[in-house]
Design a protein around this motif. Structure first.
Motif, PDB file in Angstrom:
ATOM      1  N   ARG A  80      42.309  32.907  32.845  1.00 46.56           N
ATOM      2  CA  ARG A  80      43.597  32.732  33.398  1.00 46.56           C
ATOM      3  C   ARG A  80      44.478  31.935  32.567  1.00 46.56           C
ATOM      4  NH1 ARG A  80      40.647  29.488  38.577  1.00 46.56           N
ATOM      5  NH2 ARG A  80      39.544  28.733  36.612  1.00 46.56           N
ATOM      6  N   ASP A  81      44.087  31.188  31.624  1.00 48.44           N
ATOM      7  CA  ASP A  81      44.779  30.378  30.775  1.00 48.44           C
ATOM      8  C   ASP A  81      45.473  31.044  29.503  1.00 48.44           C
ATOM      9  OD1 ASP A  81      45.820  28.454  28.914  1.00 48.44           O
ATOM     10  OD2 ASP A  81      44.285  26.975  29.201  1.00 48.44           O
ATOM     11  N   ALA A  82      46.597  31.750  29.520  1.00 54.90           N
ATOM     12  CA  ALA A  82      47.004  32.457  28.491  1.00 54.90           C
ATOM     13  C   ALA A  82      46.929  31.865  27.208  1.00 54.90           C
ATOM     14  CB  ALA A  82      48.495  32.964  28.864  1.00 54.90           C
ATOM     15  N   GLY A  83      47.462  30.504  27.409  1.00 49.07           N
ATOM     16  CA  GLY A  83      47.345  29.888  25.835  1.00 49.07           C
ATOM     17  C   GLY A  83      46.044  29.607  25.342  1.00 49.07           C
ATOM     18  N   ALA A  84      45.019  29.392  26.105  1.00 50.57           N
ATOM     19  CA  ALA A  84      43.518  29.447  25.650  1.00 50.57           C
ATOM     20  C   ALA A  84      43.200  30.756  25.077  1.00 50.57           C
ATOM     21  CB  ALA A  84      42.719  28.914  26.898  1.00 50.57           C
ATOM     22  N   VAL A  96      41.619  36.733  41.234  1.00 54.15           N
ATOM     23  CA  VAL A  96      40.742  37.753  40.858  1.00 54.15           C
ATOM     24  C   VAL A  96      41.481  38.471  40.112  1.00 54.15           C
ATOM     25  CG1 VAL A  96      39.771  39.894  41.754  1.00 54.15           C
ATOM     26  CG2 VAL A  96      39.359  37.678  43.046  1.00 54.15           C
ATOM     27  N   HIS A  97      42.759  38.708  40.264  1.00 56.58           N
ATOM     28  CA  HIS A  97      43.508  39.579  39.354  1.00 56.58           C
ATOM     29  C   HIS A  97      43.815  38.925  37.892  1.00 56.58           C
ATOM     30  CE1 HIS A  97      44.590  43.172  41.752  1.00 56.58           C
ATOM     31  NE2 HIS A  97      43.886  42.629  42.450  1.00 56.58           N
ATOM     32  N   ALA A  98      44.029  37.555  37.996  1.00 60.11           N
ATOM     33  CA  ALA A  98      44.224  36.862  36.765  1.00 60.11           C
ATOM     34  C   ALA A  98      43.023  37.031  35.897  1.00 60.11           C
ATOM     35  CB  ALA A  98      44.616  35.284  36.846  1.00 60.11           C
ATOM     36  N   VAL A  99      41.612  37.098  36.208  1.00 58.01           N
ATOM     37  CA  VAL A  99      40.683  37.110  35.526  1.00 58.01           C
ATOM     38  C   VAL A  99      40.443  38.766  35.217  1.00 58.01           C
ATOM     39  CG1 VAL A  99      38.016  36.483  35.380  1.00 58.01           C
ATOM     40  CG2 VAL A  99      39.848  35.159  36.426  1.00 58.01           C
ATOM     41  N   ASN A 100      40.069  39.395  36.009  1.00 51.18           N
ATOM     42  CA  ASN A 100      39.734  40.651  35.980  1.00 51.18           C
ATOM     43  C   ASN A 100      40.566  41.903  35.543  1.00 51.18           C
ATOM     44  OD1 ASN A 100      37.770  39.310  37.503  1.00 51.18           O
ATOM     45  ND2 ASN A 100      37.405  40.787  38.981  1.00 51.18           N
ATOM     46  N   GLN A 101      42.137  41.409  35.790  1.00 50.06           N
ATOM     47  CA  GLN A 101      42.909  42.533  35.411  1.00 50.06           C
ATOM     48  C   GLN A 101      44.008  42.079  34.265  1.00 50.06           C
ATOM     49  OE1 GLN A 101      45.474  43.948  38.511  1.00 50.06           O
ATOM     50  NE2 GLN A 101      46.396  45.783  37.095  1.00 50.06           N
TER      51      GLN A 101
END
Ligand SMILES: NC(=O)c1ccc[n+]([C@@H]2O[C@H](COP(=O)([O-])OP(=O)(O)OC[C@H]3O[C@@H](n4cnc5c(N)ncnc54)[C@H](O)[C@@H]3O)[C@@H](O)[C@H]2O)c1
Length: 245
Positions: free
Chosen positions: A60-64, A105-110
């Protein structure tokens, strides 16, 4: 030697996939949000004789995630294989799902799959070759109660696979999906009576036994290896003959 990224590498299927790709001769850049199971996978891959890095990062963390791909390149080399495997599957009756749960759910899976594919493909484009495998799910075929957000992301994983296969093929990058049936992992703890669920699975499958994580990993190995060099845009069902498409 190719650098292979596996997300969700601390989970049962991610671990089996990492070990199989190590046996195939890849160096592994592994990531998961959970530190302890990730460390166990890294240890097992190294014990099997392959090079491996383990990075705790939240999809979920785009920077990471950006930092993970940049570090993988710097430490090991350009990514040649990506397996988008990490997923969450909260079970809530549809009428009660909060938007926050749907977004997660969408942030992780999609979005997680989408972004990892983009970051990997940028590195692959530089070398003119690569293979991406997106892990989908049998649930996308028959629907599943209390899992609507998850099921929607798994259908999206297949659509993403086709769109990317179309666009990235000219760059030498193949993109396929693997759709697991029911494998006995932590994912099964969502069922109230796991033993009864297991019996139900065997009844529905054509093959009258449970599948193993190694059998799923073998298909990922095929789709990321030279024997599938002319295969792209496909979804391979690995479900013991439960759903036949
Ligand atoms: N086990 C099954 O029967 C089954 C069936 C169909 C599909 N699948 C799919 O197979 C894949 C692996 O499933 P599994 O059974 O090994 O599940 P699992 O829960 O054991 O593994 C998933 C991993 O993803 C990680 N993860 C969760 N949220 C994350 C986040 N925000 N950032 C980074 N990592 C995160 C978890 O820590 C975990 O290690 C998933 O895509 C799942 O949808 C599994």
């Amino acid at each position: 030697m190719t650098i292979a990224v596996v997300t969700g590498a601390g989970g049962a299927l991610g671990r089996a996939i990492a070990l199989r790709l190590a046996a195939d001769g890849h160096s592994l850049a592994l990531t998961d949000v959970a530190a302890e199971p990730l460390a166990r996978t890294v240890e097992e891959v190294r014990a099997a004789g392959a090079k491996a890095t383990g990075t705790v990062a939240d999809l979920r963390d785009a920077g990471a995630i950006d930092a993970f791909f940049a570090a993988a390149r710097e430490e090991l080399g350009p990514v040649g294989v990506l397996v988008n495997n990490a997923a969450i599957y909260p079970t809530t009756p549809f009428l009660d799902v909060e938007l926050a749960e749907y977004d997660e759910v969408h942030a992780v899976n999609q979005r997680g799959y989408w972004r990892c594919a983009q970051l990997a493909a940028r590195q692959m484009a530089g070398t003119g070759e690569g293979a991406i495998v997106n892990i989908a799910s049998i649930t996308m075929h028959g629907g599943w109660e209390r899992l609507a957000s998850y099921v929607a992301t798994k259908g999206a994983a297949v659509s993403l696979t086709r769109a990317l296969a179309r666009e990235l093929g000219p760059l030498g990058i193949r993109v396929n999906a693997v759709s697991p049936g029911a494998f006995p992992t932590a994912a099964e703890e969502i069922h109230e009576d796991p033993a009864a669920y297991s019996a139900q699975v065997i009844e529905r499958q054509s093959l009258k036994r449970r599948g193993t994580a190694a059998e799923l990993a073998a298909v990922v190995s095929f789709l990321t290896g030279p024997d599938s060099s002319f295969v792209t845009g496909q979804t391979v069902e690995v479900n013991g003959g439960w759903v036949m498409t």
